[in-house]
Design a protein around this motif. Structure first.
Motif, PDB file in Angstrom:
ATOM      1  N   LYS A   5      47.899  53.874  48.280  1.00  0.00           N
ATOM      2  CA  LYS A   5      47.130  52.830  48.958  1.00  0.00           C
ATOM      3  C   LYS A   5      47.725  51.474  48.595  1.00  0.00           C
ATOM      4  CE  LYS A   5      42.630  53.077  49.004  1.00  0.00           C
ATOM      5  NZ  LYS A   5      41.209  53.017  48.531  1.00  0.00           N
ATOM      6  N   VAL A   6      48.112  50.706  49.607  1.00  0.00           N
ATOM      7  CA  VAL A   6      48.649  49.357  49.408  1.00  0.00           C
ATOM      8  C   VAL A   6      47.910  48.428  50.360  1.00  0.00           C
ATOM      9  CG1 VAL A   6      50.678  47.868  49.448  1.00  0.00           C
ATOM     10  CG2 VAL A   6      50.907  50.265  48.786  1.00  0.00           C
ATOM     11  N   ILE A   7      46.998  47.590  49.828  1.00  0.00           N
ATOM     12  CA  ILE A   7      46.187  46.717  50.668  1.00  0.00           C
ATOM     13  C   ILE A   7      46.135  45.315  50.038  1.00  0.00           C
ATOM     14  CG2 ILE A   7      43.962  46.385  51.817  1.00  0.00           C
ATOM     15  CD1 ILE A   7      43.422  49.339  51.462  1.00  0.00           C
ATOM     16  N   PRO A   8      47.096  44.443  50.359  1.00  0.00           N
ATOM     17  CA  PRO A   8      47.024  43.055  49.881  1.00  0.00           C
ATOM     18  C   PRO A   8      45.893  42.306  50.582  1.00  0.00           C
ATOM     19  CG  PRO A   8      48.858  43.334  51.388  1.00  0.00           C
ATOM     20  CD  PRO A   8      48.311  44.716  51.143  1.00  0.00           C
ATOM     21  N   ALA A   9      45.364  41.269  49.917  1.00  0.00           N
ATOM     22  CA  ALA A   9      44.236  40.517  50.472  1.00  0.00           C
ATOM     23  C   ALA A   9      44.392  39.030  50.170  1.00  0.00           C
ATOM     24  CB  ALA A   9      42.921  41.022  49.896  1.00  0.00           C
ATOM     25  N   SER A  18      34.070  55.034  37.981  1.00  0.00           N
ATOM     26  CA  SER A  18      35.038  54.642  39.012  1.00  0.00           C
ATOM     27  C   SER A  18      35.308  53.145  38.958  1.00  0.00           C
ATOM     28  CB  SER A  18      34.526  55.029  40.405  1.00  0.00           C
ATOM     29  OG  SER A  18      33.315  54.367  40.708  1.00  0.00           O
ATOM     30  N   VAL A  19      35.601  52.646  37.765  1.00  0.00           N
ATOM     31  CA  VAL A  19      35.935  51.237  37.587  1.00  0.00           C
ATOM     32  C   VAL A  19      37.389  51.010  38.006  1.00  0.00           C
ATOM     33  CG1 VAL A  19      36.136  49.344  35.939  1.00  0.00           C
ATOM     34  CG2 VAL A  19      34.299  51.013  35.699  1.00  0.00           C
ATOM     35  N   THR A  20      37.633  50.007  38.843  1.00  0.00           N
ATOM     36  CA  THR A  20      38.986  49.669  39.259  1.00  0.00           C
ATOM     37  C   THR A  20      39.326  48.258  38.796  1.00  0.00           C
ATOM     38  OG1 THR A  20      38.245  48.800  41.405  1.00  0.00           O
ATOM     39  CG2 THR A  20      38.821  51.133  41.305  1.00  0.00           C
ATOM     40  N   PHE A  21      40.600  48.046  38.451  1.00  0.00           N
ATOM     41  CA  PHE A  21      41.060  46.761  37.955  1.00  0.00           C
ATOM     42  C   PHE A  21      42.110  46.176  38.892  1.00  0.00           C
ATOM     43  CE2 PHE A  21      39.512  49.011  34.246  1.00  0.00           C
ATOM     44  CZ  PHE A  21      38.786  48.043  33.576  1.00  0.00           C
ATOM     45  N   GLY A  22      42.156  44.855  38.943  1.00  0.00           N
ATOM     46  CA  GLY A  22      43.146  44.177  39.772  1.00  0.00           C
ATOM     47  C   GLY A  22      43.503  42.826  39.189  1.00  0.00           C
ATOM     48  N   VAL A  23      44.617  42.272  39.671  1.00  0.00           N
ATOM     49  CA  VAL A  23      45.094  40.959  39.235  1.00  0.00           C
ATOM     50  C   VAL A  23      45.067  40.021  40.434  1.00  0.00           C
ATOM     51  CG1 VAL A  23      47.013  39.651  38.267  1.00  0.00           C
ATOM     52  CG2 VAL A  23      46.529  41.973  37.449  1.00  0.00           C
ATOM     53  N   LYS A  24      44.633  38.805  40.236  1.00  0.00           N
ATOM     54  CA  LYS A  24      44.506  37.832  41.318  1.00  0.00           C
ATOM     55  C   LYS A  24      45.231  36.545  40.944  1.00  0.00           C
ATOM     56  CE  LYS A  24      40.333  36.015  42.271  1.00  0.00           C
ATOM     57  NZ  LYS A  24      39.857  36.876  41.206  1.00  0.00           N
ATOM     58  N   TYR A  25      45.944  35.968  41.926  1.00  0.00           N
ATOM     59  CA  TYR A  25      46.583  34.668  41.714  1.00  0.00           C
ATOM     60  C   TYR A  25      45.789  33.626  42.503  1.00  0.00           C
ATOM     61  CZ  TYR A  25      49.909  30.839  41.448  1.00  0.00           C
ATOM     62  OH  TYR A  25      50.488  29.635  41.210  1.00  0.00           O
ATOM     63  N   VAL A  26      45.391  32.559  41.818  1.00  0.00           N
ATOM     64  CA  VAL A  26      44.562  31.511  42.425  1.00  0.00           C
ATOM     65  C   VAL A  26      45.396  30.245  42.589  1.00  0.00           C
ATOM     66  CG1 VAL A  26      42.473  30.123  42.181  1.00  0.00           C
ATOM     67  CG2 VAL A  26      42.525  32.461  41.301  1.00  0.00           C
ATOM     68  N   LEU A  68      42.248  34.159  33.081  1.00  0.00           N
ATOM     69  CA  LEU A  68      43.130  33.992  31.922  1.00  0.00           C
ATOM     70  C   LEU A  68      43.549  32.530  31.786  1.00  0.00           C
ATOM     71  CD1 LEU A  68      45.377  37.118  32.539  1.00  0.00           C
ATOM     72  CD2 LEU A  68      43.448  36.937  30.961  1.00  0.00           C
ATOM     73  N   ASN A  69      43.790  31.895  32.918  1.00  0.00           N
ATOM     74  CA  ASN A  69      44.071  30.457  32.986  1.00  0.00           C
ATOM     75  C   ASN A  69      43.671  30.004  34.384  1.00  0.00           C
ATOM     76  OD1 ASN A  69      46.341  31.057  34.739  1.00  0.00           O
ATOM     77  ND2 ASN A  69      47.484  31.609  32.879  1.00  0.00           N
ATOM     78  N   LYS A  70      44.058  28.810  34.785  1.00  0.00           N
ATOM     79  CA  LYS A  70      43.593  28.301  36.078  1.00  0.00           C
ATOM     80  C   LYS A  70      44.206  29.027  37.268  1.00  0.00           C
ATOM     81  CE  LYS A  70      46.982  24.572  36.711  1.00  0.00           C
ATOM     82  NZ  LYS A  70      47.146  23.122  36.969  1.00  0.00           N
ATOM     83  N   ASN A  71      45.300  29.770  37.045  1.00  0.00           N
ATOM     84  CA  ASN A  71      45.978  30.437  38.156  1.00  0.00           C
ATOM     85  C   ASN A  71      45.831  31.960  38.182  1.00  0.00           C
ATOM     86  OD1 ASN A  71      48.264  27.936  37.531  1.00  0.00           O
ATOM     87  ND2 ASN A  71      47.399  28.156  39.577  1.00  0.00           N
ATOM     88  N   TRP A  72      45.611  32.577  37.041  1.00  0.00           N
ATOM     89  CA  TRP A  72      45.579  34.040  36.985  1.00  0.00           C
ATOM     90  C   TRP A  72      44.235  34.545  36.485  1.00  0.00           C
ATOM     91  CZ3 TRP A  72      49.318  36.881  39.148  1.00  0.00           C
ATOM     92  CH2 TRP A  72      50.572  36.301  39.323  1.00  0.00           C
ATOM     93  N   SER A  73      43.757  35.612  37.126  1.00  0.00           N
ATOM     94  CA  SER A  73      42.522  36.239  36.674  1.00  0.00           C
ATOM     95  C   SER A  73      42.642  37.755  36.783  1.00  0.00           C
ATOM     96  CB  SER A  73      41.316  35.756  37.489  1.00  0.00           C
ATOM     97  OG  SER A  73      41.264  36.405  38.750  1.00  0.00           O
ATOM     98  N   VAL A  93      45.238  35.120  46.286  1.00  0.00           N
ATOM     99  CA  VAL A  93      45.811  36.362  46.821  1.00  0.00           C
ATOM    100  C   VAL A  93      45.587  37.458  45.785  1.00  0.00           C
ATOM    101  CG1 VAL A  93      47.531  35.284  48.300  1.00  0.00           C
ATOM    102  CG2 VAL A  93      48.095  35.768  45.924  1.00  0.00           C
ATOM    103  N   SER A  94      45.277  38.638  46.265  1.00  0.00           N
ATOM    104  CA  SER A  94      45.060  39.788  45.396  1.00  0.00           C
ATOM    105  C   SER A  94      45.374  41.041  46.205  1.00  0.00           C
ATOM    106  CB  SER A  94      43.608  39.812  44.880  1.00  0.00           C
ATOM    107  OG  SER A  94      42.704  39.974  45.965  1.00  0.00           O
ATOM    108  N   GLY A  95      44.851  42.174  45.786  1.00  0.00           N
ATOM    109  CA  GLY A  95      45.068  43.389  46.559  1.00  0.00           C
ATOM    110  C   GLY A  95      45.000  44.643  45.728  1.00  0.00           C
ATOM    111  N   GLN A  96      45.132  45.771  46.413  1.00  0.00           N
ATOM    112  CA  GLN A  96      45.096  47.082  45.785  1.00  0.00           C
ATOM    113  C   GLN A  96      46.449  47.764  45.936  1.00  0.00           C
ATOM    114  OE1 GLN A  96      41.410  48.368  48.092  1.00  0.00           O
ATOM    115  NE2 GLN A  96      41.100  49.442  46.173  1.00  0.00           N
ATOM    116  N   ILE A  97      46.957  48.308  44.836  1.00  0.00           N
ATOM    117  CA  ILE A  97      48.148  49.152  44.854  1.00  0.00           C
ATOM    118  C   ILE A  97      47.819  50.368  43.998  1.00  0.00           C
ATOM    119  CG2 ILE A  97      50.599  49.363  44.321  1.00  0.00           C
ATOM    120  CD1 ILE A  97      50.876  46.376  44.604  1.00  0.00           C
ATOM    121  N   ASP A  98      47.577  51.495  44.642  1.00  0.00           N
ATOM    122  CA  ASP A  98      47.163  52.706  43.929  1.00  0.00           C
ATOM    123  C   ASP A  98      48.079  53.871  44.296  1.00  0.00           C
ATOM    124  OD1 ASP A  98      44.924  51.422  42.823  1.00  0.00           O
ATOM    125  OD2 ASP A  98      43.752  51.816  44.631  1.00  0.00           O
TER     126      ASP A  98
END
Length: 227
Positions: free
Chosen positions: A58-62, A216-224, A177-182, A27-32
């Motif tokens: 902008k709020v778009i979870p994915a 226009s580099v954008t950053f996000g956090v993802k949970y795996v 960063l580890n097996k669950n977070w990137s 799960v990830s997404g954009q919150i801007d």
């Protein structure tokens, strides 16, 4: 020389083993949010002072699912809103003219993402996305100037619906960063977008994007949900 070849062989072996397994979900997404203000002086119209404010949200979870090794499909669902406020003033009047433009849209964005392994924790990816927007534009006008032009309409409001569709490609990097977070970063996008207002006689507006914009580099956090 032998040490260099051995190091290279170890690196290549590591690359071949660092894969994201089929069946993995994330799960990830954009919150801007952004807010800007600026003043513009127009000398053509007796030095009118334009005060402009813009707020964008902008709020778009994915959600993504790996249908094969290093290959994921997914869907983003969310909402975006932009509000622009204009206040036009003249030294001889007060609150000469207020204008407000509002753009609200529901977003549906299916995508396919392919990963290429760079190291045990670092991946390069390319994402093909087909964003759909179903929105409404609204324009409000308020002419409440003291001593203002009586010919100008005191106030009115208008709104119309629109649809927008695109085909975009986004390159990026994903660091685990580890097996669950990137942490992932995308660098601009390439593609095509088209939109049309729901008005009789309205023409379709097309927008093409070519080239990678390094600003226009954008950053996000993802949970795996790693296995």
């Amino acid at each position: 020389m032998k040490k260099l070849l051995l190091t290279g062989a170890v690196a290549l072996f590591g690359l071949s083993q660092a894969q994201i397994a089929k069946g993995t979900m994330y799960v990830s997404g954009q919150i801007d949010y952004s807010h800007t203000e600026r003043n513009e002086v127009n000398g053509t119209f007796n030095k009118l002072n334009n005060n402009i404010k813009e707020d964008a949200v902008k709020v778009i979870p994915a959600v993504g699912y790996f249908v094969d090794t290093n290959l994921a499909i997914g869907l983003g669902l969310g909402y975006k809103s932009t509000v622009n406020k204009y206040k036009v003033e003249n030294p001889g009047f007060s609150n000469l003219l207020d204008m407000k433009e509002t753009d609200n849209a529901f977003v549906v964005a299916p995508f396919v993402r392919k990963y290429w392994t760079l190291s045990e924790k670092l991946y390069f990816f390319g994402q093909l996305q087909i964003p759909l927007e179903f929105g409404q534009e609204k324009f409000d006008w308020n002419n409440d100037a003291v001593g203002g032009d009586p010919i100008m309409t005191p106030s009115f409001s208008t709104k119309n619906n629109y649809t927008k569709i695109g085909v975009n490609i986004k390159p990026g990097l994903d660091y685990f960063l580890n097996k669950n977070w990137s942490i992932e970063a995308t660098i601009g996008e390439l593609g095509y977008n088209t939109s049309k207002r729901d008005i009789d006689g309205a023409k379709r507006l097309n927008n093409y994007k070519f080239g990678v914009n390094l600003s226009s580099v954008t950053f996000g956090v993802k949970y795996v949900f790693a296995k």
